[in-house]
Scaffold this motif. Structure first.
Motif, PDB file in Angstrom:
ATOM      1  N   PRO A  20       4.003   6.220  11.743  1.00  0.00           N
ATOM      2  CA  PRO A  20       5.245   6.118  10.973  1.00  0.00           C
ATOM      3  C   PRO A  20       5.224   4.835  10.150  1.00  0.00           C
ATOM      4  N   ARG A  21       5.588   4.931   8.880  1.00  0.00           N
ATOM      5  CA  ARG A  21       5.640   3.725   8.051  1.00  0.00           C
ATOM      6  C   ARG A  21       6.985   3.045   8.234  1.00  0.00           C
ATOM      7  N   ARG A  22       6.966   1.743   8.264  1.00  0.00           N
ATOM      8  CA  ARG A  22       8.206   0.961   8.314  1.00  0.00           C
ATOM      9  C   ARG A  22       8.840   1.053   6.917  1.00  0.00           C
ATOM     10  N   LYS A  78      -0.726   5.570  -5.532  1.00  0.00           N
ATOM     11  CA  LYS A  78      -1.810   5.288  -6.501  1.00  0.00           C
ATOM     12  C   LYS A  78      -2.623   6.544  -6.811  1.00  0.00           C
ATOM     13  N   GLY A  79      -2.962   7.311  -5.741  1.00  0.00           N
ATOM     14  CA  GLY A  79      -3.803   8.493  -5.934  1.00  0.00           C
ATOM     15  C   GLY A  79      -3.174   9.471  -6.902  1.00  0.00           C
ATOM     16  N   LYS A  80      -1.890   9.727  -6.717  1.00  0.00           N
ATOM     17  CA  LYS A  80      -1.197  10.678  -7.604  1.00  0.00           C
ATOM     18  C   LYS A  80      -1.291  10.228  -9.058  1.00  0.00           C
ATOM     19  N   VAL A  81      -1.021   8.969  -9.313  1.00  0.00           N
ATOM     20  CA  VAL A  81      -0.947   8.518 -10.712  1.00  0.00           C
ATOM     21  C   VAL A  81      -2.342   8.390 -11.326  1.00  0.00           C
ATOM     22  N   ALA A 116      -8.065   3.285   3.066  1.00  0.00           N
ATOM     23  CA  ALA A 116      -7.176   3.889   2.079  1.00  0.00           C
ATOM     24  C   ALA A 116      -6.974   5.368   2.386  1.00  0.00           C
ATOM     25  N   GLY A 117      -5.826   5.873   1.996  1.00  0.00           N
ATOM     26  CA  GLY A 117      -5.557   7.315   2.012  1.00  0.00           C
ATOM     27  C   GLY A 117      -4.756   7.610   0.770  1.00  0.00           C
ATOM     28  N   HIS A 118      -5.385   8.196  -0.223  1.00  0.00           N
ATOM     29  CA  HIS A 118      -4.725   8.433  -1.514  1.00  0.00           C
ATOM     30  C   HIS A 118      -4.442   9.928  -1.654  1.00  0.00           C
ATOM     31  N   THR A 119      -3.163  10.267  -1.742  1.00  0.00           N
ATOM     32  CA  THR A 119      -2.752  11.673  -1.726  1.00  0.00           C
ATOM     33  C   THR A 119      -2.499  12.198  -3.130  1.00  0.00           C
ATOM     34  N   LEU A 120      -2.970  13.398  -3.374  1.00  0.00           N
ATOM     35  CA  LEU A 120      -2.735  14.076  -4.659  1.00  0.00           C
ATOM     36  C   LEU A 120      -2.231  15.478  -4.360  1.00  0.00           C
ATOM     37  N   MET A 171       7.643   4.991  -8.255  1.00  0.00           N
ATOM     38  CA  MET A 171       7.415   6.214  -7.489  1.00  0.00           C
ATOM     39  C   MET A 171       8.586   6.518  -6.567  1.00  0.00           C
ATOM     40  N   LYS A 172       8.717   7.775  -6.232  1.00  0.00           N
ATOM     41  CA  LYS A 172       9.537   8.251  -5.119  1.00  0.00           C
ATOM     42  C   LYS A 172      11.027   7.958  -5.256  1.00  0.00           C
ATOM     43  N   SER A 173      11.523   7.860  -6.498  1.00  0.00           N
ATOM     44  CA  SER A 173      12.964   7.641  -6.657  1.00  0.00           C
ATOM     45  C   SER A 173      13.739   8.818  -6.085  1.00  0.00           C
ATOM     46  N   ASP A 174      13.119  10.022  -6.103  1.00  0.00           N
ATOM     47  CA  ASP A 174      13.794  11.217  -5.568  1.00  0.00           C
ATOM     48  C   ASP A 174      14.178  11.057  -4.097  1.00  0.00           C
ATOM     49  N   VAL A 175      13.490  10.171  -3.393  1.00  0.00           N
ATOM     50  CA  VAL A 175      13.760   9.982  -1.966  1.00  0.00           C
ATOM     51  C   VAL A 175      15.175   9.426  -1.740  1.00  0.00           C
ATOM     52  N   SER A 218       7.984   8.669 -11.235  1.00  0.00           N
ATOM     53  CA  SER A 218       7.530   9.835 -10.476  1.00  0.00           C
ATOM     54  C   SER A 218       8.695  10.355  -9.648  1.00  0.00           C
ATOM     55  N   VAL A 219       8.927  11.674  -9.723  1.00  0.00           N
ATOM     56  CA  VAL A 219      10.095  12.249  -9.034  1.00  0.00           C
ATOM     57  C   VAL A 219       9.704  13.285  -7.986  1.00  0.00           C
ATOM     58  N   GLY A 220       8.449  13.268  -7.574  1.00  0.00           N
ATOM     59  CA  GLY A 220       7.988  14.187  -6.540  1.00  0.00           C
ATOM     60  C   GLY A 220       6.486  14.038  -6.399  1.00  0.00           C
ATOM     61  N   PRO A 221       5.908  14.581  -5.304  1.00  0.00           N
ATOM     62  CA  PRO A 221       4.480  14.371  -5.055  1.00  0.00           C
ATOM     63  C   PRO A 221       3.555  15.121  -6.003  1.00  0.00           C
ATOM     64  N   ASP A 222       4.034  16.171  -6.652  1.00  0.00           N
ATOM     65  CA  ASP A 222       3.139  16.990  -7.483  1.00  0.00           C
ATOM     66  C   ASP A 222       2.806  16.289  -8.798  1.00  0.00           C
ATOM     67  N   GLY A 235       0.815  -1.217   0.000  1.00  0.00           N
ATOM     68  CA  GLY A 235       0.000   0.000   0.000  1.00  0.00           C
ATOM     69  C   GLY A 235       0.846   1.263   0.000  1.00  0.00           C
ATOM     70  N   ASP A 236       0.168   2.409  -0.185  1.00  0.00           N
ATOM     71  CA  ASP A 236       0.800   3.732  -0.143  1.00  0.00           C
ATOM     72  C   ASP A 236       1.885   3.913  -1.197  1.00  0.00           C
ATOM     73  N   GLU A 237       1.743   3.242  -2.314  1.00  0.00           N
ATOM     74  CA  GLU A 237       2.749   3.339  -3.370  1.00  0.00           C
ATOM     75  C   GLU A 237       2.682   4.678  -4.096  1.00  0.00           C
TER      76      GLU A 237
HETATM   77  P1  GDP Z   1      -1.514   5.776  -2.120  1.00  0.00           P
HETATM   78  O1  GDP Z   1      -2.248   5.296  -0.928  1.00  0.00           O
HETATM   79  O2  GDP Z   1      -0.948   4.662  -2.943  1.00  0.00           O
HETATM   80  O3  GDP Z   1      -2.297   6.740  -2.959  1.00  0.00           O
HETATM   81  O4  GDP Z   1      -0.242   6.575  -1.558  1.00  0.00           O
HETATM   82  P2  GDP Z   1      -0.240   7.620  -0.326  1.00  0.00           P
HETATM   83  O5  GDP Z   1      -0.885   8.875  -0.755  1.00  0.00           O
HETATM   84  O6  GDP Z   1      -0.745   6.981   0.911  1.00  0.00           O
HETATM   85  O7  GDP Z   1       1.310   7.790  -0.092  1.00  0.00           O
HETATM   86  C1  GDP Z   1       2.161   8.269  -1.083  1.00  0.00           C
HETATM   87  C2  GDP Z   1       2.867   9.525  -0.545  1.00  0.00           C
HETATM   88  O8  GDP Z   1       3.980   9.824  -1.373  1.00  0.00           O
HETATM   89  C3  GDP Z   1       1.989  10.746  -0.596  1.00  0.00           C
HETATM   90  O9  GDP Z   1       2.330  11.586   0.478  1.00  0.00           O
HETATM   91  C4  GDP Z   1       2.355  11.394  -1.917  1.00  0.00           C
HETATM   92  O10 GDP Z   1       2.121  12.802  -1.923  1.00  0.00           O
HETATM   93  C5  GDP Z   1       3.820  11.099  -1.989  1.00  0.00           C
HETATM   94  N1  GDP Z   1       4.389  10.916  -3.331  1.00  0.00           N
HETATM   95  C6  GDP Z   1       3.812  10.344  -4.419  1.00  0.00           C
HETATM   96  N2  GDP Z   1       4.722  10.257  -5.430  1.00  0.00           N
HETATM   97  C7  GDP Z   1       5.863  10.782  -4.956  1.00  0.00           C
HETATM   98  C8  GDP Z   1       7.171  10.922  -5.520  1.00  0.00           C
HETATM   99  O11 GDP Z   1       7.463  10.539  -6.643  1.00  0.00           O
HETATM  100  N3  GDP Z   1       8.123  11.487  -4.710  1.00  0.00           N
HETATM  101  C9  GDP Z   1       7.855  11.894  -3.441  1.00  0.00           C
HETATM  102  N4  GDP Z   1       8.852  12.417  -2.742  1.00  0.00           N
HETATM  103  N5  GDP Z   1       6.638  11.768  -2.893  1.00  0.00           N
HETATM  104  C10 GDP Z   1       5.668  11.193  -3.639  1.00  0.00           C
END
Ligand code: GDP
Ligand code: IMO
Ligand code: MG
Length: 449
Positions: free
Chosen positions: A328-330, A43-46, A66-70, A354-358, A435-439, A39-41
């Motif tokens: 906190p996520r593990r 999904k909402g953003k994409v 679920a909590g899908h962030t955009l 996702m989140k390679s920028d991390v 994906s390289v950031g949350p936006d 989870g929390d990969e």
């Molecule tokens: P979902 O449940 O799969 O929709 O994912 P969540 O919203 O629970 O968690 C993903 C988190 O990573 C959110 O806070 C997003 O804003 C953030 N996020 C998504 N894509 C990226 C990314 O490419 N880079 C970074 N740094 N953050 C991202």
């Protein structure tokens, strides 16, 4: 990829309808986007990014666990039951029959969206067959967790397990029940739940929960309830395209996840068929989404989990705290054994990373390529990962570049390209999106076939 391969072999083109040279019509305009990890990969953003390509966006399972962030235009939104296609104009969003819906939380979500300038009433349809999370389901969730003591699942506490339990044991209440003699059905269900709660010696105060729940029902009734399986299939017949939005992830699937530390629904691709009433042959692309590392919330096995400063760096850089619970996520390294398994179960046609920028500042990155189970190395996902699974790692040089401003694939540093090639070779599926950031804007689409 497998999808394009099939079409080339058939000599067909896709979307919205196509006719094979064999002369029969085949609908392939349902795509599924789902999580491949715990989870929390992202999904909402994409889903939000892909929505302009589709006519309908549908949630097919799960609920407000679920909590899908955009993020776009400097604003952040967290969706729990509402599909993530809601912010792109002119699209129909559907809560499907496989979803479990809590009216109280739904009302809060609707009001938040309305306050931020996104009223939903005319753009969201709800399946009559979606099951209702009753106030006592949340109490039962808490009571079950308390009874498990040290072996608790670490659920989100939203009543998900008890609601699906009632569905499967044929005791559930559905959205469509609100239309006919609801009070009697509600009272019977609550009485049954209270008997169980008393047997479990669980103390509770139902009245305040019921108050917000019934306020939620009034809000819910402002929406249109539909026979969503008919609606979606008619839309498909008319040549419309559908994006199915998964919740949770494959490793939380009730059949194939790290049982019993899973959720109570089928989070996999097949869940889109049962959770929306679309036929398996309608499914075209299956987008499997994963983080360039790995996270999990709640209890349960996590072979690549890191307990050191690297794990903390992933948590800090990635803001890895639950979007709903704040837990906190593990955090740990990417697990290719689990990913290969998830790709197999879902028939993934394209990957989304996702989140390679991390990991921009990491000198080296590790990826788990095999497990050692009781001293024997294996690339197959075992029956039980709860005990005795040791990850076998490969090390890859880091890219040491700020990826968050990268606008196109041409700007990828060589080491990053190497990481992508390594993953594609190991997983046997192309990575379509990085994906390289949350936006919304921080998304690089590598190919469009
Ligand atoms: P979902 O449940 O799969 O929709 O994912 P969540 O919203 O629970 O968690 C993903 C988190 O990573 C959110 O806070 C997003 O804003 C953030 N996020 C998504 N894509 C990226 C990314 O490419 N880079 C970074 N740094 N953050 C991202
Ligand atoms: P999204 O859609 C991450 C986890 C819980 C717990 C287990 C069972 O945002 O990716 P449940 O409340 O479903 O009975 O809890 O599943 N879990 C999630 N973890 N993301 C989610 O959703 C989750 N939904 C449930 O933490 O371990
Ligand atoms: Mg989430």
């Amino acid at each position: 990829m497998s999808n394009s391969g099939i079409h080339e072999a058939d000599g067909c083109s896709i979307r919205p309808l196509f006719v094979c040279h064999k002369g029969f019509h085949k609908q392939m305009n349902v795509d599924v986007l789902l999580g491949l990890q715990w989870g929390d990969e992202g999904k909402g953003k994409v889903v939000d990014v892909l929505t302009p390509e589709y006519d309908l966006v549908c949630r097919f399972q799960g609920g407000p666990n679920a909590g899908h962030t955009l993020e776009f235009n400097g604003q952040k939104y967290v969706l729990r039951s509402v599909p993530s296609g809601i912010f792109q104009g002119g699209k129909v969003n559907i809560i499907g029959n496989g979803v479990v819906l809590d009216p109280a939380l739904f009302k809060a979500e609707v009001e938040q969206l309305k306050a931020s300038g996104h009223p939903l009433t005319n753009r969201l349809l709800i399946s009559k067959k979606a099951h209702l999370i009753l106030p006592t389901h949340r109490l039962l969730d808490a009571a079950n967790e308390a009874a498990k003591g040290n072996s608790k699942i670490g659920t989100t506490g939203k009543g998900i397990g008890p609601t699906y339990t009632d569905k499967i044991s044929r005791n559930g209440l559905r959205v469509g029940d609100l239309l006919d003699n609801f009070d009697a059905k509600y009272k019977a269900a609550i009485a049954r739940h209270e008997t169980i709660l008393h047997q479990m010696n669980f103390s509770y105060d139902l009245a305040p929960l019921e108050k917000t729940w019934f306020e939620g029902i009034e809000c819910l009734k402002e929406f249109t309830f539909i026979d969503s399986e008919h609606y979606i299939n008619q839309a498909l017949k008319a040549g419309k395209s559908v994006l199915c939005e998964g919740a949770q992830g494959t490793m939380l699937d009730v059949d194939f996840g790290s049982y019993p530390f899973v959720t109570s629904s089928n989070t996999i691709c097949a869940g889109a068929c049962t959770g929306l009433g679309v036929a398996p042959r309608s499914i075209g692309n299956v987008y499997g989404i994963f983080k360039a590392y790995c996270t999990r919330v709640g209890s349960g096995p996590f072979p690549t989990e890191l307990f050191d400063e690297t794990g903390q760096a992933l948590r800090d850089n990635g803001h890895e705290y639950g979007s709903v619970t704040g837990r906190p996520r593990r955090c740990g390294w990417v697990d290719l054994v689990a990913l290969r398994y998830a790709i197999m179960i879902n028939g993934v046609t394209d990957l989304i990373m996702m989140k390679s920028d991390v990991m921009d500042n990491f000198d080296t990155i590790k990826a788990c390529v095999a497990y050692r189970v009781k001293g024997v190395e294996t690339e197959d996902f075992p029956f039980d990962i709860n005990e005795g699974v040791e990850p076998v790692y490969t090390e890859i040089p880091g890219w040491k570049t700020d990826m968050s401003h990268v606008q196109s694939e041409n700007e990828f540093p060589e080491e990053f390209n190497n990481y992508l090639s390594f993953l594609e070779d190991e997983l046997g599926v192309r990575i379509k999106i990085v994906s390289v950031g949350p936006d919304r804007e921080q998304t690089i689409i590598r190919y469009n076939d």
